[in-house]
Design an enzyme around this catalytic site. Sequence first.
Site, mmCIF file in Angstrom:
data_model
loop_
_atom_site.group_PDB
_atom_site.id
_atom_site.type_symbol
_atom_site.label_atom_id
_atom_site.label_comp_id
_atom_site.label_asym_id
_atom_site.label_seq_id
_atom_site.Cartn_x
_atom_site.Cartn_y
_atom_site.Cartn_z
ATOM 1 N N SER A 84 81.352 25.336 3.049
ATOM 2 C CA SER A 84 81.325 24.420 1.902
ATOM 3 C C SER A 84 79.965 23.749 1.770
ATOM 4 O O SER A 84 79.450 23.150 2.716
ATOM 5 C CB SER A 84 82.399 23.338 2.071
ATOM 6 N N HIS B 40 82.443 27.000 -3.131
ATOM 7 C CA HIS B 40 82.622 28.382 -2.691
ATOM 8 C C HIS B 40 82.533 29.282 -3.928
ATOM 9 O O HIS B 40 83.493 29.419 -4.691
ATOM 10 C CB HIS B 40 83.980 28.564 -1.995
ATOM 11 N N HIS C 280 90.715 30.730 1.971
ATOM 12 C CA HIS C 280 91.486 29.894 2.895
ATOM 13 C C HIS C 280 92.969 30.107 2.653
ATOM 14 O O HIS C 280 93.403 30.327 1.514
ATOM 15 C CB HIS C 280 91.178 28.409 2.684
ATOM 16 N N TYR D 240 95.139 27.793 2.727
ATOM 17 C CA TYR D 240 95.678 26.679 1.946
ATOM 18 C C TYR D 240 95.571 26.913 0.439
ATOM 19 O O TYR D 240 96.198 26.195 -0.355
ATOM 20 C CB TYR D 240 95.041 25.340 2.336
ATOM 21 N N GLU D 241 94.757 27.906 0.037
ATOM 22 C CA GLU D 241 94.688 28.261 -1.381
ATOM 23 C C GLU D 241 95.938 29.011 -1.834
ATOM 24 O O GLU D 241 96.096 29.292 -3.020
ATOM 25 C CB GLU D 241 93.446 29.110 -1.647
ATOM 26 N N ALA E 35 81.652 23.494 7.142
ATOM 27 C CA ALA E 35 81.599 22.034 7.116
ATOM 28 C C ALA E 35 82.755 21.530 7.958
ATOM 29 O O ALA E 35 83.875 22.021 7.842
ATOM 30 C CB ALA E 35 81.723 21.527 5.685
ATOM 31 N N MET F 257 88.797 23.668 8.399
ATOM 32 C CA MET F 257 89.882 24.449 7.809
ATOM 33 C C MET F 257 89.528 25.927 7.640
ATOM 34 O O MET F 257 90.056 26.597 6.747
ATOM 35 C CB MET F 257 90.261 23.853 6.447
ATOM 36 N N SER F 258 88.644 26.436 8.480
ATOM 37 C CA SER F 258 88.198 27.826 8.307
ATOM 38 C C SER F 258 87.695 28.383 9.623
ATOM 39 O O SER F 258 88.012 27.891 10.700
ATOM 40 C CB SER F 258 87.081 27.879 7.248
ATOM 41 N N ASN G 166 81.325 14.733 7.919
ATOM 42 C CA ASN G 166 81.963 13.406 7.957
ATOM 43 C C ASN G 166 82.437 13.145 9.383
ATOM 44 O O ASN G 166 82.620 14.074 10.167
ATOM 45 C CB ASN G 166 83.145 13.327 6.977
ATOM 46 N N HIS H 93 86.312 15.472 -0.151
ATOM 47 C CA HIS H 93 85.588 16.733 -0.332
ATOM 48 C C HIS H 93 84.216 16.486 -0.951
ATOM 49 O O HIS H 93 83.257 17.206 -0.657
ATOM 50 C CB HIS H 93 86.397 17.690 -1.209
#
Length: 309
Positions: A45, A79, A101, A103-104, A132, A235-236, A259, A284
């Site tokens: 990201s 992305h 991902h 989650y998509e 990220a 998340m990846s 973060n 995000h």
Amino acid sequence: MSTFDIEEVRNHIKESSSFVRNLLDNTRTEHPDFDFPEILIICGSGLGGIASRISPDSYSLVQNYSGIPHFKVSTVPGHAGKFVFGKMNSTSVVLMEGRLHSYEGYAIQDTVFPLRVLHELGSINTVIVTNAAGGLNRTFKACDLMCINDHINFPGLAGLHPLKGPNFEEYGPRFLPLSDAYDLELRKLLFRKMKELNLQRTLHEGVYAFASGPTFESRAESRMLHMIGADAVGMSTVPEVIIARHCGWRVLALSLITNVSVLDPPASALDDNPVPLDKGMASHSEVLENGKIASLDVERLIEAVVGEL
């Protein structure tokens, strides 16, 4: 899903790879300096700017995922959803400018489908994965970097695993060891290049925890991850690393700490002066903004590493 039709997936991989191979063959016919990629670089990201390091002196080719048979498309801001083929530091590479991902809404096998397709080209031997991530280690600050030396695959431990189902024996073993997933020599090379470039940014080394998302982790979840040894969370990356190792590729993975995760418990309802609940809350937009701040250093670092491979 509990299983899938492996022959159907094999056919899809071959049809997709045939499309990409024909594209590359035709391009090489018209541009003799163009070649099949040796290295795959996956852009996390806000890190699509790595594509700016593709050499302008040689021909580059862009192919959107949406134009490739059986490919899914990226739906997340930051992305772009395309392959970029070209030369970086005199080495032929392909960039995944945008990843997929679970989650998509995609099956986890779909998220790693692009790696299977690229493996069929027969030319790639190394993958550099960027992401990220939220910092769990208390010494990490936003815009620091972390070289991944190990991971915790929470979805995988719970059954959401990219190798679940019939095994692709032509790629790798049924029971894949991951104790050597992150190549030691590549990690040493990354630290050496960081020093040679004299980049004024902290590069840590540590453990990446994979959570499926799309929610950012709760305070309690962040504390748990930190307690069991995770230095950063995202998340990846882990599904891609697993498939890369299943294909026999070497792996280098780099997290940009965009973060700092909130580890402190929420304020008690009995506290007369509670800390605001939104203090330190992740977003995000923060991920993308800090990606921009540190992206130039990441781009230079990746380019330098590629030049040694």
